[in-house]
Design a protein around this motif. Structure first.
Motif, PDB file in Angstrom:
ATOM      1  N   LEU A  50       0.810  -1.221   0.000  1.00 55.69           N
ATOM      2  CA  LEU A  50       0.000   0.000   0.000  1.00 55.69           C
ATOM      3  C   LEU A  50       0.842   1.268   0.000  1.00 55.69           C
ATOM      4  O   LEU A  50       0.504   2.229  -0.697  1.00 55.69           O
ATOM      5  N   ILE A  51       1.931   1.288   0.767  1.00 56.00           N
ATOM      6  CA  ILE A  51       2.734   2.518   0.796  1.00 56.00           C
ATOM      7  C   ILE A  51       3.415   2.766  -0.553  1.00 56.00           C
ATOM      8  O   ILE A  51       3.673   3.907  -0.907  1.00 56.00           O
ATOM      9  N   ARG A  52       3.628   1.715  -1.319  1.00 54.93           N
ATOM     10  CA  ARG A  52       4.172   1.882  -2.670  1.00 54.93           C
ATOM     11  C   ARG A  52       3.070   2.322  -3.638  1.00 54.93           C
ATOM     12  O   ARG A  52       3.270   3.223  -4.448  1.00 54.93           O
ATOM     13  N   LYS A  53       1.940   1.690  -3.539  1.00 58.01           N
ATOM     14  CA  LYS A  53       0.812   2.037  -4.409  1.00 58.01           C
ATOM     15  C   LYS A  53       0.410   3.495  -4.203  1.00 58.01           C
ATOM     16  O   LYS A  53       0.103   4.209  -5.156  1.00 58.01           O
ATOM     17  N   GLN A  54       0.408   3.943  -2.951  1.00 59.06           N
ATOM     18  CA  GLN A  54       0.032   5.316  -2.639  1.00 59.06           C
ATOM     19  C   GLN A  54       1.182   6.309  -2.838  1.00 59.06           C
ATOM     20  O   GLN A  54       0.981   7.514  -2.700  1.00 59.06           O
ATOM     21  N   LYS A  55       2.365   5.776  -3.116  1.00 64.03           N
ATOM     22  CA  LYS A  55       3.561   6.604  -3.340  1.00 64.03           C
ATOM     23  C   LYS A  55       3.867   7.495  -2.140  1.00 64.03           C
ATOM     24  O   LYS A  55       4.074   8.701  -2.262  1.00 64.03           O
ATOM     25  N   ILE A  56       3.892   6.848  -0.953  1.00 66.27           N
ATOM     26  CA  ILE A  56       4.173   7.585   0.274  1.00 66.27           C
ATOM     27  C   ILE A  56       5.411   7.031   0.989  1.00 66.27           C
ATOM     28  O   ILE A  56       5.483   7.018   2.225  1.00 66.27           O
ATOM     29  N   LEU A  57       6.405   6.596   0.220  1.00 64.30           N
ATOM     30  CA  LEU A  57       7.611   6.034   0.826  1.00 64.30           C
ATOM     31  C   LEU A  57       8.342   7.052   1.688  1.00 64.30           C
ATOM     32  O   LEU A  57       8.795   6.734   2.792  1.00 64.30           O
ATOM     33  N   ASP A  58       8.479   8.292   1.199  1.00 69.42           N
ATOM     34  CA  ASP A  58       9.216   9.300   1.960  1.00 69.42           C
ATOM     35  C   ASP A  58       8.534   9.617   3.288  1.00 69.42           C
ATOM     36  O   ASP A  58       9.184   9.700   4.323  1.00 69.42           O
ATOM     37  N   SER A  59       7.218   9.802   3.261  1.00 69.27           N
ATOM     38  CA  SER A  59       6.524  10.116   4.515  1.00 69.27           C
ATOM     39  C   SER A  59       6.520   8.904   5.445  1.00 69.27           C
ATOM     40  O   SER A  59       6.624   9.051   6.668  1.00 69.27           O
ATOM     41  N   THR A  60       6.428   7.702   4.882  1.00 70.21           N
ATOM     42  CA  THR A  60       6.483   6.492   5.702  1.00 70.21           C
ATOM     43  C   THR A  60       7.849   6.382   6.366  1.00 70.21           C
ATOM     44  O   THR A  60       7.946   6.123   7.568  1.00 70.21           O
ATOM     45  N   ARG A  61       8.884   6.597   5.594  1.00 70.41           N
ATOM     46  CA  ARG A  61      10.259   6.522   6.117  1.00 70.41           C
ATOM     47  C   ARG A  61      10.452   7.521   7.260  1.00 70.41           C
ATOM     48  O   ARG A  61      10.939   7.177   8.332  1.00 70.41           O
ATOM     49  N   SER A  62      10.033   8.740   7.031  1.00 71.09           N
ATOM     50  CA  SER A  62      10.165   9.786   8.047  1.00 71.09           C
ATOM     51  C   SER A  62       9.378   9.429   9.308  1.00 71.09           C
ATOM     52  O   SER A  62       9.876   9.555  10.438  1.00 71.09           O
ATOM     53  N   THR A  63       8.153   8.968   9.130  1.00 68.75           N
ATOM     54  CA  THR A  63       7.298   8.605  10.259  1.00 68.75           C
ATOM     55  C   THR A  63       7.887   7.422  11.023  1.00 68.75           C
ATOM     56  O   THR A  63       7.846   7.388  12.258  1.00 68.75           O
ATOM     57  N   MET A  64       8.450   6.472  10.304  1.00 66.64           N
ATOM     58  CA  MET A  64       9.054   5.313  10.961  1.00 66.64           C
ATOM     59  C   MET A  64      10.263   5.736  11.793  1.00 66.64           C
ATOM     60  O   MET A  64      10.424   5.284  12.928  1.00 66.64           O
ATOM     61  N   PHE A  65      11.103   6.617  11.252  1.00 68.60           N
ATOM     62  CA  PHE A  65      12.255   7.082  12.026  1.00 68.60           C
ATOM     63  C   PHE A  65      11.801   7.837  13.272  1.00 68.60           C
ATOM     64  O   PHE A  65      12.371   7.669  14.347  1.00 68.60           O
ATOM     65  N   LYS A  66      10.767   8.641  13.159  1.00 65.07           N
ATOM     66  CA  LYS A  66      10.243   9.372  14.322  1.00 65.07           C
ATOM     67  C   LYS A  66       9.650   8.421  15.354  1.00 65.07           C
ATOM     68  O   LYS A  66       9.579   8.751  16.535  1.00 65.07           O
TER      69      LYS A  66
END
Length: 128
Positions: A51-67
């Protein structure tokens, strides 16, 4: 891919089956148990990964995961209303109706993030 611990409250104004379905939209293989407060269980992260690839939200996912790194855990909070339509949307931990809390435990949290949501350049994944 990875196993996540899932917890999600069910408020008195909510239909518990709709909340359960919202969780299963993001984590279809979740083994959920009903608790006094809502649902808890374990799930694989394959559908979340897709889903995170389909929605093209890798950058926000990455940032949120690091936080969300807390020692050897990554804690994420997903909007459960958005999950009802099968989409991933990150939110703050404290919301009126509560969140779908996702916890991934692993001694290599940065490695987990690199696999789940790698760096991107011009919207394309960059693998080391």
């Amino acid at each position: 891919m990875f196993t996540a611990l899932i917890s999600c409250p069910v408020c008195p104004s909510e239909d518990q089956e709709k909340v359960r379905d919202a969780i299963l939209n993001i984590f279809p293989d979740a083994s959920l148990e009903r608790t006094d407060l809502g649902f808890e269980g374990e799930a694989g992260t394959d559908r979340f990964y897709e889903l995170i690839r389909k929605q093209k939200i890798l950058d926000s996912t990455r940032s949120t995961m690091f936080k969300g790194i807390r020692g050897n855990r990554i804690v994420l909070h997903l909007n459960k209303q958005v999950a009802t339509v099968g989409k991933v949307s990150f939110t703050e931990p404290k919301t009126i109706l509560g969140t779908l809390r996702v916890t991934i435990e692993n001694d290599d949290t940065e490695g987990v993030i690199d696999r789940m949501a790698p760096k991107t350049v011009d919207g394309e994944e960059v693998r080391a």
